[in-house]
Design an enzyme around this catalytic site. Structure first.
Site, PDB file in Angstrom:
ATOM      1  N   GLU A 104     -11.683   6.576 -27.476  1.00  0.00           N
ATOM      2  CA  GLU A 104     -12.560   5.782 -28.341  1.00  0.00           C
ATOM      3  C   GLU A 104     -13.931   5.567 -27.699  1.00  0.00           C
ATOM      4  O   GLU A 104     -14.951   5.603 -28.367  1.00  0.00           O
ATOM      5  CB  GLU A 104     -11.918   4.426 -28.677  1.00  0.00           C
ATOM      6  CG  GLU A 104     -10.725   4.521 -29.615  1.00  0.00           C
ATOM      7  CD  GLU A 104     -11.057   5.148 -30.967  1.00  0.00           C
ATOM      8  OE1 GLU A 104     -12.235   5.114 -31.367  1.00  0.00           O
ATOM      9  OE2 GLU A 104     -10.152   5.699 -31.603  1.00  0.00           O
ATOM     10  N   TYR A 154     -14.579  -3.034 -32.681  1.00  0.00           N
ATOM     11  CA  TYR A 154     -14.030  -1.761 -33.154  1.00  0.00           C
ATOM     12  C   TYR A 154     -12.985  -1.218 -32.170  1.00  0.00           C
ATOM     13  O   TYR A 154     -11.860  -0.880 -32.552  1.00  0.00           O
ATOM     14  CB  TYR A 154     -15.156  -0.721 -33.365  1.00  0.00           C
ATOM     15  CG  TYR A 154     -14.577   0.650 -33.491  1.00  0.00           C
ATOM     16  CD1 TYR A 154     -13.984   1.037 -34.681  1.00  0.00           C
ATOM     17  CD2 TYR A 154     -14.524   1.514 -32.408  1.00  0.00           C
ATOM     18  CE1 TYR A 154     -13.356   2.271 -34.793  1.00  0.00           C
ATOM     19  CE2 TYR A 154     -13.914   2.737 -32.503  1.00  0.00           C
ATOM     20  CZ  TYR A 154     -13.334   3.117 -33.700  1.00  0.00           C
ATOM     21  OH  TYR A 154     -12.709   4.333 -33.788  1.00  0.00           O
ATOM     22  N   ASP A 160     -15.831   1.328 -38.505  1.00  0.00           N
ATOM     23  CA  ASP A 160     -16.871   2.171 -37.929  1.00  0.00           C
ATOM     24  C   ASP A 160     -17.667   2.801 -39.078  1.00  0.00           C
ATOM     25  O   ASP A 160     -17.438   2.455 -40.245  1.00  0.00           O
ATOM     26  CB  ASP A 160     -16.266   3.246 -36.995  1.00  0.00           C
ATOM     27  CG  ASP A 160     -15.504   4.320 -37.772  1.00  0.00           C
ATOM     28  OD1 ASP A 160     -15.236   4.130 -38.980  1.00  0.00           O
ATOM     29  OD2 ASP A 160     -15.185   5.368 -37.169  1.00  0.00           O
TER      30      ASP A 160
END
Ligand code: SF4
Length: 370
Positions: free
Chosen positions: A49, A132, A150
Site C-alpha cells: 500500500e 486509507y 482512494d
C-alpha cells in the site's frame, strides 16, 4: 406503511447491498493477479500500500519485489540503515514515503514488539499510516468493516451515486467517507474494499470508462444522466512552481564531491551534487555561482553546456537543471577533500556513490555520462 423517510432509508440500504453484491461478483473473475493479493500478512499489505501510493501498479511491482526480497519481515526492514532503504526506493519518488516506511518499521519493532496493531484505530498511530492505509490493513488483514477511500473509490462512488461534491475539499472527503462507510457490507469487507478499488482501476476508469460492459450500468446515476466524464468533481488545481538548479559535478580521479540533501526541501536524505539555485532557467549562469569561482582555483578544465538542460517534473515543482563539470587533477585531491569538508560536502568514490540513493535527475545525468 412507511413514511417517506424510512422508505428512503430502506431503498438506500437496498441500493448499497445491490452495489456491494455486484462488485463482489465482478471481482473474482476480473481482478489482477498481484503478489499482495490473497494474503492476510499485514507486513505485505502495508508495504504494497505504501509503495502503491501515487504510483502505478506496473511501476510499483518491481519495487515491491525488491523490498520483500531484501527485507522479508518488518524486523529486517527496521534493522536496515535508512540509506539502504532510500537507495532501494530510488526512482519511485515521494521519498518521504521511504523515510516513513523505515521509521514505521522501527516503531512496530520498538513499540509493538514486532507485531502490527490489529485494529484500524491502533493502526492510525503508526508513522506514515493515514486513514486509507489503516483501513486497507485493518480490512484486508483482520476483516474489520472499515471502508477505504482512494482516488478509485471516489470515482466509483461519485459516478454511481451521482455525487458532485468537490472531492479535493474537506467537505467532499467527509461526505464520501460517510458514503463509503455506509456502503461497505458486514460480510467480506476485505473483498469488497479490494473489489471497489480494482473496479475503479479497471472498469470505471478516469477516461474511457467501459460502461458498455459494466454490471452496474442499469442503476448508475452518471451513466443515466450522461455525467460519466464530469464526475467526480475536482476543483483544486495544484500550484506548480518552477525551479532552476546549477549542479556542480566535481570529478577528481575516481571520486566526486557530493552532498546529502537536508530537511525542508525535496529529496531529503538523498545524495546529489553541490548546487546553486537560480530564479529561472534562463538565468542559470556559472559566472554567477560562487562555487564555480572557488572551484576554478582547482581546475583548469571546466565544461558547461547551457543547451543541455535536464527537466524533472514533480507533483508541485518543475525542475530545470544544468550541470557544470570540473575535472580536477588528482594532485589536488586532499586539498579538494578539505574544501568539500569545510562546505559540508563529501568526497566519495564511484563504488560508494553507486550505493547511495540519488534523485532520478542525478541518476539520468550519471547514466548519460557513461
Ligand atoms: S456505468 Fe460507467 S460510470 Fe457507471 S459505474 Fe459503470 S463504468 Fe462507472
Amino acid at each position: 406503511m412507511f413514511n417517506e423517510k424510512s422508505t428512503d432509508k430502506i431503498s438506500k440500504v437496498l441500493n448499497f447491498s445491490y452495489f456491494a453484491e455486484k462488485l463482489l461478483r465482478w471481482y473474482p473473475s476480473n481482478k489482477r493477479d498481484l503478489p499482495w493479493r490473497n494474503t492476510q500478512n499485514p507486513y505485505i499489505i502495508w508495504l504494497s500500500e505504501i509503495i502503491l501510493q501515487q504510483t502505478r501498479v506496473a511501476q510499483g511491482l518491481p519495487y515491491f519485489e525488491k523490498f520483500i526480497e531484501s527485507y522479508p519481515t518488518v524486523s529486517d526492514l527496521a534493522m536496515a540503515p535508512v540509506e539502504d532503504v532510500l537507495r532501494l526506493w530510488q526512482g519511485l519518488g515521494y521519498y518521504s514515503r521511504a523515510r516513513n516506511l523505515h521509521q514505521c518499521a522501527k516503531q512496530i519493532v520498538e513499540d509493538f514488539d514486532g507485531q502490527f496493531p490489529t485494529t484500524y484505530k491502533e493502526l492510525l498511530k503508526l508513522k506514515g499510516v493515514g486513514q486509507y492505509t489503516a483501513a486497507a490493513i485493518a480490512s484486508f488483514a483482520y476483516k474489520e468493516q472499515v471502508a477505504v477511500l482512494d482516488g478509485n473509490v471516489f470515482r466509483v462512488l461519485s459516478r454511481y451515486f451521482g455525487i458532485d461534491t468537490d472531492i479535493s475539499g474537506s467537505k467532499g472527503k467527509k461526505e464520501f467517507q460517510e458514503l463509503a462507510d455506509a456502503a461497505i457490507p458486514k460480510k467480506h469487507p476485505d473483498e469488497y474494499n479490494q473489489a471497489i478499488m480494482e473496479f475503479g482501476a479497471l472498469q470505471c476508469t478516469p477516461k474511457k470508462a467501459t460502461c458498455d460492459t459494466c454490471p452496474l450500468q442499469s442503476s448508475c446515476y452518471a451513466f443515466a444522466n450522461d455525467l460519466v466524464e464530469k464526475l467526480p468533481v475536482k476543483n483544486k488545481k495544484v500550484k506548480v512552481s518552477t525551479r532552476a538548479f546549477l549542479y556542480h559535478d566535481i570529478v577528481c580521479g575516481d571520486g566526486k564531491v557530493v552532498r546529502t540533501r537536508g530537511p525542508k526541501d525535496i529529496w531529503q536524505g538523498l545524495t546529489d551534487f553541490p548546487l546553486v539555485e537560480f530564479s529561472s532557467p534562463e538565468n542559470i549562469n556559472p559566472e554567477d555561482s560562487n562555487l564555480f569561482h572557488e572551484l576554478q582555483a582547482f581546475s583548469p578544465t571546466v565544461n558547461f553546456e547551457k543547451e543541455k538542460t535536464y527537466k524533472h517534473i514533480l507533483s508541485h515543482q518543475k525542475i530545470f537543471s544544468n550541470f557544470v563539470s570540473f575535472n580536477i587533477p588528482e594532485d589536488y585531491q586532499s586539498a579538494l577533500e578539505k574544501w568539500a569538508d569545510s562546505k559540508g560536502f563529501l568526497f566519495c568514490d564511484s563504488e560508494k556513490l553507486e550505493t547511495l540513493g540519488k534523485p532520478q535527475l542525478i541518476v539520468k545525468y550519471l547514466n548519460d555520462k557513461k
